[in-house]
Design a protein around this motif. Structure first.
Motif, PDB file in Angstrom:
ATOM      1  N   GLN A  55       7.932  -1.724  -6.423  1.00 33.52           N
ATOM      2  CA  GLN A  55       6.607  -1.172  -6.685  1.00 33.52           C
ATOM      3  C   GLN A  55       6.573   0.353  -6.612  1.00 33.52           C
ATOM      4  O   GLN A  55       5.659   0.981  -7.154  1.00 33.52           O
ATOM      5  CB  GLN A  55       5.599  -1.767  -5.699  1.00 33.52           C
ATOM      6  CG  GLN A  55       5.415  -3.270  -5.875  1.00 33.52           C
ATOM      7  CD  GLN A  55       4.510  -3.897  -4.832  1.00 33.52           C
ATOM      8  OE1 GLN A  55       3.529  -3.296  -4.391  1.00 33.52           O
ATOM      9  NE2 GLN A  55       4.832  -5.124  -4.420  1.00 33.52           N
ATOM     10  N   GLY A  56       7.581   0.944  -5.975  1.00 33.62           N
ATOM     11  CA  GLY A  56       7.594   2.398  -5.844  1.00 33.62           C
ATOM     12  C   GLY A  56       8.379   3.121  -6.912  1.00 33.62           C
ATOM     13  O   GLY A  56       8.330   4.354  -7.005  1.00 33.62           O
ATOM     14  N   PHE A  90       0.842  -1.198   0.000  1.00 33.64           N
ATOM     15  CA  PHE A  90       0.000   0.000   0.000  1.00 33.64           C
ATOM     16  C   PHE A  90       0.877   1.249   0.000  1.00 33.64           C
ATOM     17  O   PHE A  90       1.790   1.388   0.818  1.00 33.64           O
ATOM     18  CB  PHE A  90      -0.912  -0.012   1.230  1.00 33.64           C
ATOM     19  CG  PHE A  90      -1.862   1.149   1.313  1.00 33.64           C
ATOM     20  CD1 PHE A  90      -2.838   1.334   0.346  1.00 33.64           C
ATOM     21  CD2 PHE A  90      -1.766   2.049   2.351  1.00 33.64           C
ATOM     22  CE1 PHE A  90      -3.723   2.399   0.419  1.00 33.64           C
ATOM     23  CE2 PHE A  90      -2.644   3.127   2.448  1.00 33.64           C
ATOM     24  CZ  PHE A  90      -3.632   3.300   1.466  1.00 33.64           C
ATOM     25  N   LYS A  91       0.627   2.129  -0.966  1.00 35.19           N
ATOM     26  CA  LYS A  91       1.354   3.403  -1.100  1.00 35.19           C
ATOM     27  C   LYS A  91       2.863   3.196  -1.202  1.00 35.19           C
ATOM     28  O   LYS A  91       3.649   3.925  -0.593  1.00 35.19           O
ATOM     29  CB  LYS A  91       1.024   4.335   0.062  1.00 35.19           C
ATOM     30  CG  LYS A  91      -0.420   4.833   0.054  1.00 35.19           C
ATOM     31  CD  LYS A  91      -0.643   5.901   1.128  1.00 35.19           C
ATOM     32  CE  LYS A  91      -2.076   6.446   1.051  1.00 35.19           C
ATOM     33  NZ  LYS A  91      -2.314   7.481   2.085  1.00 35.19           N
ATOM     34  N   ALA A  92       3.282   2.209  -2.006  1.00 34.00           N
ATOM     35  CA  ALA A  92       4.718   1.935  -2.171  1.00 34.00           C
ATOM     36  C   ALA A  92       5.447   3.139  -2.757  1.00 34.00           C
ATOM     37  O   ALA A  92       6.564   3.462  -2.341  1.00 34.00           O
ATOM     38  CB  ALA A  92       4.910   0.716  -3.072  1.00 34.00           C
ATOM     39  N   ARG A  93       4.826   3.804  -3.726  1.00 29.90           N
ATOM     40  CA  ARG A  93       5.468   4.967  -4.357  1.00 29.90           C
ATOM     41  C   ARG A  93       5.750   6.054  -3.312  1.00 29.90           C
ATOM     42  O   ARG A  93       6.849   6.609  -3.253  1.00 29.90           O
ATOM     43  CB  ARG A  93       4.566   5.504  -5.464  1.00 29.90           C
ATOM     44  CG  ARG A  93       5.128   6.689  -6.208  1.00 29.90           C
ATOM     45  CD  ARG A  93       4.158   7.213  -7.276  1.00 29.90           C
ATOM     46  NE  ARG A  93       4.679   8.398  -7.900  1.00 29.90           N
ATOM     47  CZ  ARG A  93       5.526   8.416  -8.899  1.00 29.90           C
ATOM     48  NH1 ARG A  93       5.952   7.275  -9.403  1.00 29.90           N
ATOM     49  NH2 ARG A  93       5.962   9.549  -9.417  1.00 29.90           N
ATOM     50  N   GLU A  94       4.757   6.311  -2.473  1.00 29.83           N
ATOM     51  CA  GLU A  94       4.917   7.330  -1.445  1.00 29.83           C
ATOM     52  C   GLU A  94       5.967   6.914  -0.416  1.00 29.83           C
ATOM     53  O   GLU A  94       6.813   7.728  -0.001  1.00 29.83           O
ATOM     54  CB  GLU A  94       3.566   7.552  -0.763  1.00 29.83           C
ATOM     55  CG  GLU A  94       3.591   8.594   0.344  1.00 29.83           C
ATOM     56  CD  GLU A  94       2.227   8.738   1.004  1.00 29.83           C
ATOM     57  OE1 GLU A  94       2.198   8.984   2.226  1.00 29.83           O
ATOM     58  OE2 GLU A  94       1.197   8.612   0.297  1.00 29.83           O
ATOM     59  N   LYS A  95       5.953   5.642  -0.017  1.00 35.58           N
ATOM     60  CA  LYS A  95       6.903   5.161   0.992  1.00 35.58           C
ATOM     61  C   LYS A  95       8.343   5.238   0.490  1.00 35.58           C
ATOM     62  O   LYS A  95       9.253   5.602   1.252  1.00 35.58           O
ATOM     63  CB  LYS A  95       6.565   3.728   1.377  1.00 35.58           C
ATOM     64  CG  LYS A  95       5.290   3.604   2.192  1.00 35.58           C
ATOM     65  CD  LYS A  95       4.945   2.154   2.489  1.00 35.58           C
ATOM     66  CE  LYS A  95       3.669   2.055   3.323  1.00 35.58           C
ATOM     67  NZ  LYS A  95       3.270   0.668   3.583  1.00 35.58           N
ATOM     68  N   ILE A 141       8.875  -2.724  -1.824  1.00 35.97           N
ATOM     69  CA  ILE A 141       8.641  -1.277  -1.852  1.00 35.97           C
ATOM     70  C   ILE A 141       9.473  -0.625  -2.951  1.00 35.97           C
ATOM     71  O   ILE A 141       8.983   0.234  -3.701  1.00 35.97           O
ATOM     72  CB  ILE A 141       8.958  -0.649  -0.476  1.00 35.97           C
ATOM     73  CG1 ILE A 141       7.925  -1.085   0.566  1.00 35.97           C
ATOM     74  CG2 ILE A 141       9.012   0.879  -0.568  1.00 35.97           C
ATOM     75  CD1 ILE A 141       8.254  -0.669   1.979  1.00 35.97           C
ATOM     76  N   ARG A 186       9.573   7.318  -1.760  1.00 35.89           N
ATOM     77  CA  ARG A 186       9.999   8.720  -1.838  1.00 35.89           C
ATOM     78  C   ARG A 186      10.224   9.326  -0.464  1.00 35.89           C
ATOM     79  O   ARG A 186      11.104  10.178  -0.287  1.00 35.89           O
ATOM     80  CB  ARG A 186       8.976   9.518  -2.659  1.00 35.89           C
ATOM     81  CG  ARG A 186       9.206   9.310  -4.153  1.00 35.89           C
ATOM     82  CD  ARG A 186       7.979   9.523  -5.020  1.00 35.89           C
ATOM     83  NE  ARG A 186       8.336   9.213  -6.410  1.00 35.89           N
ATOM     84  CZ  ARG A 186       8.453   7.971  -6.887  1.00 35.89           C
ATOM     85  NH1 ARG A 186       8.233   6.932  -6.095  1.00 35.89           N
ATOM     86  NH2 ARG A 186       8.800   7.769  -8.146  1.00 35.89           N
ATOM     87  N   GLN A 187       9.465   8.877   0.514  1.00 32.57           N
ATOM     88  CA  GLN A 187       9.718   9.328   1.883  1.00 32.57           C
ATOM     89  C   GLN A 187      11.075   8.818   2.370  1.00 32.57           C
ATOM     90  O   GLN A 187      11.829   9.572   3.005  1.00 32.57           O
ATOM     91  CB  GLN A 187       8.602   8.828   2.806  1.00 32.57           C
ATOM     92  CG  GLN A 187       7.282   9.555   2.642  1.00 32.57           C
ATOM     93  CD  GLN A 187       6.192   8.971   3.519  1.00 32.57           C
ATOM     94  OE1 GLN A 187       6.338   7.890   4.097  1.00 32.57           O
ATOM     95  NE2 GLN A 187       5.070   9.680   3.621  1.00 32.57           N
ATOM     96  N   ASP A 240       7.038  13.816  -4.680  1.00 34.53           N
ATOM     97  CA  ASP A 240       6.123  12.828  -5.250  1.00 34.53           C
ATOM     98  C   ASP A 240       6.253  12.738  -6.760  1.00 34.53           C
ATOM     99  O   ASP A 240       5.969  11.698  -7.357  1.00 34.53           O
ATOM    100  CB  ASP A 240       4.671  13.173  -4.887  1.00 34.53           C
ATOM    101  CG  ASP A 240       4.384  12.961  -3.407  1.00 34.53           C
ATOM    102  OD1 ASP A 240       5.182  12.261  -2.753  1.00 34.53           O
ATOM    103  OD2 ASP A 240       3.371  13.488  -2.920  1.00 34.53           O
TER     104      ASP A 240
END
Length: 397
Positions: A286-287, A195-200, A283, A202-203, A209
Motif C-alpha cells: 500500500q505504500g 493508515f499512512k502506509a506511504r508515510e510508514k 505496508i 518511506r520512514q 515523501d
C-alpha cells in the motif's frame, strides 16, 4: 462432499501456488465443502517444523504433513519424495470423494494421480503453470520423458484440468490433452487498509515523501525477469525512484541479482526487504507507487492480484497471464520482454502521463468484483459437483 488437496509443499518460500491452496481450502470450507490438504514438510532446502503423519491446523486449515526425503542431492530434495504419504494415501483414498491435485512433475502430485487412476477414483489437476512453454523448456529432455512415460497418462485420466487463466489453457493446447478443462482464476483476500502506509514505508527506508517506489514482490527466481527489469531501470534518465525487492530465492541467484544491480549502478536506489508477510507486507504494497513484474512466464500471477487489491497499479510483461485483464481494465502497463520497451513503459509511469492513483482505484474495484476467494470457491464447487455427478464440466468463468 469431501475433497483432499494434494500439493508438494505449502511452505511460504514456494510462492503463489502454496499460498493459494491454503486460501482456496479456507474458502471452500466457508462454502460448506469439507476440504483437507495432504503435503510434505518441504521448506526449500530445509524442513517445516510441524507434527507429521497426523492432521494439524496450519494457517487455519486442516493439513496432513508427511516427511520428505532430504538427501544431499538438491534435485532429489526438490522432487519431494515421501513414502509415508504414499502409504497413507493408499489406505485413506476412499475417505475422500474427490482428489484435487496441485502441480505436476513432483512426487506427491504424481503419486496422488497414479494411485487415484489405478483405483478409478475421481481427481482433477491444477498444473499451476508447469505445462507452460517456458516451464517445459527448463530441463526440457527430462520433462519430455517424464510426460511421455508418466504424467501424460495421469493428466489424460483426470476428470478435469483446472487452468487459472485462458492464456494458460491456450499454451497447453499443443499437448493435446483429452481431459476436459475449466478456466477458473485464483482469488485474493482484500487486505486491511493501513493508515499512512506511504508515510510508514518511506520512514522505514529513510526516503523523502516525494520519492516514487517501484516494488518487486515475489520469489527471486530467474523466471521473474529481474535481468530485464534492472537494465531497463538503468536506462531511465532524469527520474528519482527507488526499487524495493521483497522476497527470497536461492542464495546463488540472489547474489547474481546483487551483482547485476551493482553493474548497473543501482545499489544506492535498491532496498532488499527479504520475505515479508502480514502487516509488513500490507505496508509495502500500500505504500509503494508501482508494482513491477517483467516475468518470462506466469500462468496467473497471484502477486499481481495482491498489488491490485492494495490499490497499487502494475507494470507487467505480456507473458503474465493476467496481462489481458490489466489491459482491458486499464489498471497498469503491459510490456513485451524487451529492455527498451520496459524502459518506455517505466518512463510513461514515472512521467505522470497517466493517473497512477486512478489506476490503483480501478484495480481495487476489479478485485472486489471478480477475484474474491468466495467467488472462486463457488466456481470450483460447481466443477466438483459436475465431476461427481458425471455431468459436463463448466469450461469458463
Amino acid at each position: 462432499m469431501k475433497i483432499l488437496h494434494i500439493i508438494p509443499s505449502v511452505a511460504p518460500i514456494r510462492g503463489g501456488p502454496s499460498r493459494a491452496v491454503l486460501e482456496m481450502v479456507k474458502a471452500l470450507q466457508r462454502q460448506g465443502i469439507e476440504s483437507e490438504i495432504a503435503t510434505t514438510n518441504d521448506n526449500g532446502s530445509g524442513l517445516l517444523e510441524v507434527p507429521l503423519e497426523q492432521q494439524v491446523t496450519y494457517a487455519d486449515v486442516p493439513v496432513w504433513f508427511f516427511p520428505r526425503l532430504s538427501p544431499g542431492i538438491a534435485a532429489i530434495r526438490e522432487f519431494a519424495v515421501s513414502w509415508s504419504l504414499t502409504n497413507w494415501l493408499q489406505q485413506h483414498l476412499y475417505d475422500y470423494d474427490l482428489l484435487h491435485i496441485h502441480a505436476i512433475f513432483s512426487y506427491p502430485s504424481t503419486i496422488g494421480m497414479a494411485i487415484a487412476r489405478q483405483h478409478n477414483h475421481p481427481y482433477l489437476v491444477s498444473p499451476h503453470g508447469l505445462l507452460n512453454r517456458w516451464s517445459l523448456k527448463q530441463q526440457a529432455l527430462k520433462k519430455q520423458i517424464y510426460l511421455k512415460l508418466i504424467e501424460q497418462r495421469n493428466l489424460n485420466s483426470s476428470k478435469a484440468v483446472h487452468f487459472t487463466a485462458f492464456a494458460e489453457a491456450q499454451e497447453t493446447a499443443s499437448l493435446k490433452l483429452i481431459a476436459p478443462s475449466s478456466v477458473i482464476p485464483l482469488g485474493i483476500t482484500s487486505p486491511a487498509v493501513i493508515f499512512k502506509a506511504r508515510e510508514k514505508l518511506r520512514q522505514k527506508l529513510k526516503l523523502s515523501d516525494s520519492q516514487p517506489i517501484l516494488l518487486f514482490l515475489g520469489r527471486i527466481h530467474p523466471k521473474k525477469g529481474l535481468d530485464l527489469l534492472i537494465p531497463a531501470l538503468a536506462n531511465l534518465r532524469g527520474y528519482q525512484f527507488s526499487l524495493v525487492i521483497a522476497g527470497e530465492g536461492s542464495p546463488d541467484y540472489e547474489q547474481e541479482v546483487h551483482r547485476l544491480i551493482e553493474y548497473h549502478n543501482l545499489s544506492d536506489r535498491t532496498y532488499w526487504l527479504g520475505f515479508v508477510s502480514g502487516v509488513e507486507k500490507d505496508i509495502v504494497l500500500q505504500g509503494s507507487d508501482l508494482f513491477v513484474l517483467t516475468s518470462y512466464s506466469e500462468n496467473f500471477g497471484i502477486a499481481v492480484l495482491e498489488a491490485l487489491a492494495a490499490g497499487l497499479p502494475v507494470l507487467i510483461s505480456d507473458e503474465v497471464a493476467l496481462s489481458e485483464v490489466v489491459r482491458q481494465h486499464q489498471v497498469g502497463y503491459v510490456t513485451s520482454l524487451d529492455i527498451r520497451h520496459i524502459s518506455e513503459a517505466l518512463n510513461q509511469a514515472l512521467a505522470g502521463e497517466t493517473n497512477l492513483q486512478q489506476m490503483g482505484d480501478w484495480g481495487r474495484q476489479l478485485i472486489l468484483e471478480k477475484y474474491t476467494w468466495d467467488r472462486i470457491a463457488s466456481n470450483l464447487s460447481e466443477v466438483y459437483t459436475a465431476i461427481l455427478k458425471r455431468e459436463p464440466i463448466p469450461t469458463l468463468y
